[in-house]
Design a protein around this motif. Structure first.
Motif, PDB file in Angstrom:
ATOM      1  N   CYS A   1     -38.739  67.745  10.271  1.00  0.00           N
ATOM      2  CA  CYS A   1     -38.075  66.567  10.813  1.00  0.00           C
ATOM      3  C   CYS A   1     -39.075  65.733  11.626  1.00  0.00           C
ATOM      4  O   CYS A   1     -40.110  66.244  12.045  1.00  0.00           O
ATOM      5  CB  CYS A   1     -36.888  66.980  11.682  1.00  0.00           C
TER       6      CYS A   1
ATOM      7  N   ARG B   1     -38.513  73.941  10.390  1.00  0.00           N
ATOM      8  CA  ARG B   1     -38.812  74.543  11.689  1.00  0.00           C
ATOM      9  C   ARG B   1     -37.565  74.654  12.569  1.00  0.00           C
ATOM     10  O   ARG B   1     -37.256  75.720  13.074  1.00  0.00           O
ATOM     11  CB  ARG B   1     -39.876  73.710  12.404  1.00  0.00           C
ATOM     12  N   CYS B   2     -36.833  73.539  12.723  1.00  0.00           N
ATOM     13  CA  CYS B   2     -35.708  73.569  13.657  1.00  0.00           C
ATOM     14  C   CYS B   2     -34.351  73.491  12.962  1.00  0.00           C
ATOM     15  O   CYS B   2     -33.322  73.641  13.610  1.00  0.00           O
ATOM     16  CB  CYS B   2     -35.839  72.444  14.686  1.00  0.00           C
TER      17      CYS B   2
ATOM     18  N   CYS C   1     -40.170  67.252  14.984  1.00  0.00           N
ATOM     19  CA  CYS C   1     -41.097  68.383  14.946  1.00  0.00           C
ATOM     20  C   CYS C   1     -42.507  67.931  14.582  1.00  0.00           C
ATOM     21  O   CYS C   1     -43.481  68.566  14.975  1.00  0.00           O
ATOM     22  CB  CYS C   1     -40.625  69.444  13.959  1.00  0.00           C
TER      23      CYS C   1
ATOM     24  N   CYS D   1     -34.930  70.598   8.226  1.00  0.00           N
ATOM     25  CA  CYS D   1     -36.267  70.817   8.751  1.00  0.00           C
ATOM     26  C   CYS D   1     -36.587  72.306   8.672  1.00  0.00           C
ATOM     27  O   CYS D   1     -35.765  73.141   9.049  1.00  0.00           O
ATOM     28  CB  CYS D   1     -36.338  70.337  10.189  1.00  0.00           C
TER      29      CYS D   1
HETATM   30 ZN   LIG Z   1     -37.533  69.970  13.154  1.00  0.00          ZN
END
Ligand SMILES: [Zn+2]
Ligand SMILES: [Zn+2]
Length: 182
Positions: A49, A30-31, A52, A28
């Motif tokens: 993901c 972002r995370c 998110c 992902c």
């Molecule tokens: Zn994520």
């Protein structure tokens, strides 16, 4: 699983968080959660993901995760059920706590997952919480559980005193659990 891990800087295949049977290099954006093409969501800023993006993940959930989610649900449902039994006048708020608290705690264990199995587990945890609350109510009213099968007048009184007015409050957390994992 670490036996084949290399110390080189290249990307190491890991298992998808949502589909452990799939090896993947995707993460992902972002995370950093490992995802695979089945559950990754394409966004303008890269693959993200399901947690998110708030997208539902469907498919077979690992038994271990399912059991853990169910366990967490019970960890919330049982104490709330006891409280509900001890303080029936707070039934409405405790019903909400049972629904939202229990179900959100479960959702944290399996972020993004939905589906009938999770629904069944969530509804099951909520119903157990309700059963616990009824058990406590029965104890508070002095109803011997041995009388349940005989349906004595005392038990009937207990039923009408508490069970019937609480029916709506019971439907509430069940509905919450049902909708949350739909
Ligand atoms: Zn994520
Ligand atoms: Zn996946």
């Amino acid at each position: 699983m670490t036996a084949t891990d290399e110390t080189s800087a290249g990307p190491v295949a890991v298992r998808c968080t949502y589909h452990p049977e799939v090896e993947t290099l995707l993460r992902c954006s972002r995370c950093g959660t490992p995802i695979c093409p089945r559950c990754g969501v394409r966004t303008p800023v890269g693959m993200r993901c399901p947690a998110c993006t708030g997208t539902a993940v469907r498919g077979a959930l690992e038994t271990e995760k399912l059991v853990r989610a169910g366990g967490v649900g019970l960890l919330v449902a049982v104490p709330v059920g006891v409280l509900w039994g001890l303080a029936p006048e707070w039934g409405f708020y405790l019903a909400l706590l049972l629904g939202f608290g229990g179900v959100e705690a479960m959702a944290k264990v399996v972020p993004g997952w939905r589906g009938p199995t999770l629904q069944a587990f969530a509804v099951g945890a909520v119903i157990l919480g309700i059963v616990v609350s009824r058990w406590v109510v029965a104890r508070q009213l002095g109803v011997d559980l041995g009388e349940v099968n005989q349906f004595t007048p005392r038990l009937q009184r207990g039923l009408y005193l508490r069970l019937v007015p609480d029916l709506l409050f019971m439907a509430l957390p069940i509905a919450i659990a049902w909708v949350r994992f739909r």
